[in-house]
Design a protein around this motif. Sequence first.
Motif, PDB file in Angstrom:
ATOM      1  N   ASP A  27      30.847  41.262  37.885  1.00  0.00           N
ATOM      2  CA  ASP A  27      31.919  41.149  36.887  1.00  0.00           C
ATOM      3  C   ASP A  27      33.291  41.335  37.613  1.00  0.00           C
ATOM      4  N   ALA A  28      33.344  42.515  38.079  1.00  0.00           N
ATOM      5  CA  ALA A  28      34.683  42.941  38.718  1.00  0.00           C
ATOM      6  C   ALA A  28      35.219  42.141  39.997  1.00  0.00           C
ATOM      7  N   GLU A  29      34.315  41.396  40.525  1.00  0.00           N
ATOM      8  CA  GLU A  29      34.770  40.530  41.679  1.00  0.00           C
ATOM      9  C   GLU A  29      35.165  39.258  41.060  1.00  0.00           C
ATOM     10  N   ARG A  30      34.311  38.740  39.741  1.00  0.00           N
ATOM     11  CA  ARG A  30      34.824  37.626  39.218  1.00  0.00           C
ATOM     12  C   ARG A  30      36.181  37.635  38.696  1.00  0.00           C
ATOM     13  N   ARG A  31      36.469  38.754  37.817  1.00  0.00           N
ATOM     14  CA  ARG A  31      37.706  39.056  37.289  1.00  0.00           C
ATOM     15  C   ARG A  31      38.843  39.240  38.537  1.00  0.00           C
ATOM     16  N   LEU A  32      38.833  39.841  39.411  1.00  0.00           N
ATOM     17  CA  LEU A  32      39.665  40.029  40.484  1.00  0.00           C
ATOM     18  C   LEU A  32      39.703  38.583  41.139  1.00  0.00           C
ATOM     19  N   ASN A  33      39.044  37.873  41.449  1.00  0.00           N
ATOM     20  CA  ASN A  33      39.260  36.387  41.825  1.00  0.00           C
ATOM     21  C   ASN A  33      40.198  35.535  40.922  1.00  0.00           C
ATOM     22  N   GLU A  34      39.456  35.830  39.445  1.00  0.00           N
ATOM     23  CA  GLU A  34      40.614  35.010  38.624  1.00  0.00           C
ATOM     24  C   GLU A  34      41.802  35.674  38.713  1.00  0.00           C
ATOM     25  N   MET A  35      42.240  37.057  38.737  1.00  0.00           N
ATOM     26  CA  MET A  35      43.539  37.382  39.103  1.00  0.00           C
ATOM     27  C   MET A  35      44.182  36.836  40.065  1.00  0.00           C
ATOM     28  N   GLU A  36      43.504  36.867  41.048  1.00  0.00           N
ATOM     29  CA  GLU A  36      43.954  36.216  42.586  1.00  0.00           C
ATOM     30  C   GLU A  36      44.429  34.886  42.508  1.00  0.00           C
ATOM     31  N   GLN A  37      43.530  34.208  41.809  1.00  0.00           N
ATOM     32  CA  GLN A  37      43.922  32.578  41.771  1.00  0.00           C
ATOM     33  C   GLN A  37      45.199  32.390  40.842  1.00  0.00           C
ATOM     34  N   SER A  38      45.158  33.104  39.662  1.00  0.00           N
ATOM     35  CA  SER A  38      45.991  32.936  38.690  1.00  0.00           C
ATOM     36  C   SER A  38      47.540  33.359  39.237  1.00  0.00           C
ATOM     37  N   GLY A  39      47.449  34.208  40.366  1.00  0.00           N
ATOM     38  CA  GLY A  39      48.570  34.673  41.007  1.00  0.00           C
ATOM     39  C   GLY A  39      49.061  36.110  40.001  1.00  0.00           C
ATOM     40  N   GLU A  40      48.250  36.366  39.029  1.00  0.00           N
ATOM     41  CA  GLU A  40      48.535  37.844  38.391  1.00  0.00           C
ATOM     42  C   GLU A  40      48.628  38.862  39.041  1.00  0.00           C
TER      43      GLU A  40
END
Length: 83
Positions: A27-40
């Motif tokens: 879950d942490a890896e998924r959320r981090l990937n989302e943050m990186e892809q969105s530029g957040e």
Amino acid sequence: MPNPGNVARGLKAAMNNPNNSEETRADAERRLNEMEQSGEANSKDAHNAQVTQGHKANLSNPNTSEESKEKSQRAIDELDDDM
């Protein structure tokens, strides 16, 4: 609003913590990937939050000059105006 840089660091720590379950780590890896892809994780807000933290640390440091503290306070004020 949480500092995105701090959130990203926490997620990285969760991913590498052997005491966390595989599900939590995934879950942490998924959320981090989302943050990186969105530029957040690398946004202007994240950068400004880190700069502000550095200047606040300078204000609290008894070993810095008054001139340096005044410069940090001006920088914080300017960053607050930009937000």
